[in-house]
Design a protein around this motif. Structure first.
Motif, PDB file in Angstrom:
ATOM      1  N   HIS A   1      -7.588  11.074   4.782  1.00 53.89           N
ATOM      2  CA  HIS A   1      -6.551  10.139   4.341  1.00 53.89           C
ATOM      3  C   HIS A   1      -5.217  10.846   4.589  1.00 53.89           C
ATOM      4  CE1 HIS A   1      -9.141   7.096   2.284  1.00 53.89           C
ATOM      5  NE2 HIS A   1      -9.978   8.106   2.342  1.00 53.89           N
TER       6      HIS A   1
ATOM      7  N   HIS B   1       0.865  -1.184   0.000  1.00 55.53           N
ATOM      8  CA  HIS B   1       0.000   0.000   0.000  1.00 55.53           C
ATOM      9  C   HIS B   1       0.905   1.238   0.000  1.00 55.53           C
ATOM     10  CE1 HIS B   1      -3.654   2.253   0.588  1.00 55.53           C
ATOM     11  NE2 HIS B   1      -3.262   2.726   1.753  1.00 55.53           N
TER      12      HIS B   1
ATOM     13  N   HIS C   1       1.240   3.080   6.103  1.00 58.42           N
ATOM     14  CA  HIS C   1       1.954   4.277   5.650  1.00 58.42           C
ATOM     15  C   HIS C   1       3.085   4.629   6.614  1.00 58.42           C
ATOM     16  CE1 HIS C   1      -1.077   5.056   2.596  1.00 58.42           C
ATOM     17  NE2 HIS C   1      -1.999   4.785   3.509  1.00 58.42           N
TER      18      HIS C   1
ATOM     19  N   LYS D   1      -9.679   5.433  11.089  1.00 57.19           N
ATOM     20  CA  LYS D   1     -10.832   5.038  10.280  1.00 57.19           C
ATOM     21  C   LYS D   1     -12.058   4.755  11.139  1.00 57.19           C
ATOM     22  CE  LYS D   1      -8.486   5.165   6.503  1.00 57.19           C
ATOM     23  NZ  LYS D   1      -8.620   6.393   5.698  1.00 57.19           N
TER      24      LYS D   1
ATOM     25  N   HIS E   1      -3.598   6.824   7.207  1.00 59.27           N
ATOM     26  CA  HIS E   1      -2.398   7.634   6.991  1.00 59.27           C
ATOM     27  C   HIS E   1      -1.928   8.266   8.304  1.00 59.27           C
ATOM     28  CE1 HIS E   1      -1.544   7.988   2.662  1.00 59.27           C
ATOM     29  NE2 HIS E   1      -2.826   7.735   2.480  1.00 59.27           N
TER      30      HIS E   1
END
Ligand code: CUK
Ligand code: CUA
Length: 639
Positions: A498, A329, A396, A458, A437
């Motif tokens: 994000h 990712h 990330h 999230k 992120h």
């Protein structure tokens, strides 16, 4: 197939077990003393601006750090009544595409402009995921200044990342698609033959103006994320790729079969050489390019119809694949430009690649076959090392400039700090919950400011007062100035956050920020520069009202002679020459919403009255003690 499905199921199960067991106890809130670090006293300014993507709200929001205070929501791929954006005749063309007016999109990533690899405070770029576009937001005005559509693209996710002098803003397509130069009418199960990946290189001019310079076409693949090389790796770009199985159905299973997918390394300096040498192929495609003009205070939209494409498989030495475990990712490059971090969503380790080793492997041709004509470098040949057992579901990574990396883990809901050279895990903190992120001010540049880390989560169950089935979106700030990360604040965000960027406040405040427009510089064709020039002009059934606004009245404020069937344009000029004194304009029944006019600006509302009658109009923005007196009437008579 069954096997890999079970593996995914296990990870998901561990994830949900984690949720039920991690109901916050005392670790859930910032300890006393730590919370004070996020406190900014009334009347005091924050240290950093934080530009946060708004996900499916299509907007970008601006917060202060460390207070988490919300300053502004900037409409980018959206209409916004608070800003009168997307309603006025001037702003509508910003949302034009090759398919017409598209007033919504999904904005995942923000990226600030850089000079010599350092954040320079001029612009923020944002991507549109759905109808592929890149926007540039001007930080002098905090307004969307330009939007360019990307042809041959579907799901513009790996975007809008920039090179270290903002030479290019770069975008990789998430969905491979048959190129727009074909009509796209092919069987979906011919994915392997007919679907292609495209990477767009959008040149950025001195004033920020964007221009689609060229594209690179690749075999079918999903580009997920990317970052530019910097320092020693300047001239290269790195993309995470998933679905190298080239599945076109049930990707959850079918695109998770291979042990390794890829990081694609793109030598864009080499691509520029091939472009100069005429190796590109011109393709006929359509895409919109929308620009805001600060002189006329209006946007224009142009449809372009050509792009030059370089073929990665044919030109052997512009693209290389590096194997990367399990559906990578995030794809992040450390401040020195030497280390490239891939984050396999389903991997239990983090692979870190070395730029020097990669170059050496290319020179020595240490390849293990090819992917549709693109050489695949041997995993070990490019590998610096692996961070072992860091957590579950790495997504990330950002950097603090002191040799440390910070990676988010979606499944195990935590941020993990590790040493880039030794690959040792140094610290970990839980997030509430399922972080996506993260952002450290300057954290993807050559010069991170490394004081705060913000996690964008999230899921927020039990963090805030409940608001029905949908709960607040959320971010958390950590102090990372010491050895141990310490949570100092939770704050809700606008839209699903994000990626985000942050920069020192002074850098942006002292970069020529605009306070108001000089009325003498207003070149709007319908500007009214003094009350005496206010007038109503009829041409056939078109009526142009040249209107002024100043505390606390409109001129004209009584309008008669409008007939049913007329098309009325209110061109309202705000005559104020002072900071923070906008006026608004609204008229009963108008289906185009309202206007919000900055001092010195002219803005137009189109209105087609539907009934004979008396229509009140008024100023919507509280501008003076006599704001409520700022009103008028429009009389509509039979045709
Ligand atoms: S993606 Cu959102 S958590 Cu669209 Cu950058 Cu990784
Ligand atoms: Cu002008 Cu209120």
């Amino acid at each position: 197939m069954k096997n890999s499905f079970i593996k995914i199921a296990t990870i998901v199960a561990i994830g949900s077990a984690f949720f039920t067991s991690c109901k916050p106890k005392d670790s859930s809130s910032a300890a006393e003393g730590d919370a004070e670090k996020a406190y900014v006293a009334p009347g005091k300014y924050d240290e950093f601006y934080n530009f946060v993507s708004g996900g499916f709200s299509g907007q970008l929001s601006v917060y202060g750090l460390p207070s988490g205070r919300l300053f502004r929501v900037i409409p980018v791929f959206s209409v916004d009544p608070e800003k009168g954006w997307g309603y006025s005749e001037e702003t509508k063309p910003m949302l034009n595409t090759s398919q017409g007016f598209v007033p919504w999109d999904d904005l995942h990533h923000t990226e600030m402009s850089q000079t010599d690899g350092e954040v320079d405070g001029r612009w923020v770029f944002g991507n549109a995921n759905n109808t592929p576009r890149i926007a540039r937001i001007d930080l002098k005005t905090f307004k969307t200044a330009e939007i360019i559509e990307l042809p041959n693209s579907g799901g513009n996710h790996s975007s809008p990342f920039i090179t270290e002098n903002t030479e290019y803003v770069v975008a990789g397509t998430r969905f491979s698609v048959p190129g727009d130069y074909s009509n796209g009418d092919v069987p979906i199960n011919t994915y392997k033959e007919n679907f292609k990946g495209h990477i767009s290189f959008v040149k950025v001019g001195k004033e920020g103006q964007m221009d689609l310079a060229f594209q690179i076409v690749t075999p079918g693949v999903n580009f997920d994320l990317s970052h530019a090389g910097k320092g020693k790796s300047h001239g290269w770009f790195f993309f995470s790729c998933y679905n190298t199985e080239q599945a076109n159905t049930l990707l959850e299973v079918n695109a998770s079969q291979r042990d390794k997918d890829f990081i694609m390394a793109v030598n864009w300096k080499k691509a520029e050489e091939y472009l100069k040498a005429g190796k590109g192929k011109k393709q006929v495609v359509k895409y919109a390019h929308n620009t805001w003009n600060e002189k006329t205070h209006s946007a224009s939209s142009e449809i372009k119809n050509e792009v030059v494409v370089l073929d990665a498989a044919a030109l052997k030495d512009i693209c290389y694949m590096i194997p990367c475990p399990k559906s990578p990712h995030g794809c992040d490059v450390d401040p020195t430009g030497e280390y490239i971090v891939g984050s396999g969503k389903l991997a239990a380790l983090i692979p870190v690649f070395s730029f020097d080793k990669m170059i050496n492997a290319i020179d020595k041709k240490q390849f293990e076959g090819d992917y549709g004509g693109i050489n695949v470098i041997k995993y070990e040949a490019a590998l610096h090392g692996e961070v072992q057992k860091p957590g579950l579901g790495p997504l990330h990574t950002e950097f603090d400039g002191k040799g440390n990396a910070y990676t988010t883990f979606f499944v195990s809901s935590e941020v993990v700090k590790w040493d880039i050279k030794s690959l040792k895990v140094l610290d970990r903190v839980p997030t509430y919950y399922s972080v996506g992120h993260l952002c450290i001010p300057g954290g993807d540049s050559k010069k991170p400011f490394g004081k705060y880390l913000i996690a964008y989560n999230k899921i927020t169950k039990d963090r805030y007062l409940p608001t029905g089935p949908e709960l607040a979106q959320s971010a958390q700030i950590f102090d990372i100035s010491g050895d141990k990360m310490k949570m100092i604040l939770d704050f809700p965000t606008i839209g699903e956050p994000h990626y985000a960027q942050a920069a020192p406040a002074d850098l942006i405040r002292n970069n020529g920020q605009l306070k108001f427009y000089k009325i003498e510089d207003n070149h709007h064709p319908f500007a009214t520069k003094g009350e005496k020039e206010a007038k109503v002009i009829r041409k056939g059934n078109r009526v142009d009202v040249y209107m002024t606004s100043v505390r606390s009245h409109f001129a004209p404020d009584n309008i008669e002679g409008i007939k049913l069937g007329d098309e009325v344009y209110f061109h309202v000029t705000n005559l104020e020459q002072d900071w923070d004194v906008p006026h608004g304009f609204a008229i009963k029944g108008a289906d185009n919403g309202e206007l919000l006019i900055m001092p010195g600006e002219t803005t137009t509302l189109k209105w087609i009255p539907k009934k004979v009658g008396m229509y009140p109009m008024y100023c919507t923005d509280f501008c003076s003690a006599l704001h409520q007196e700022m009103q008028g009437y429009v009389r509509v008579s039979p045709a």
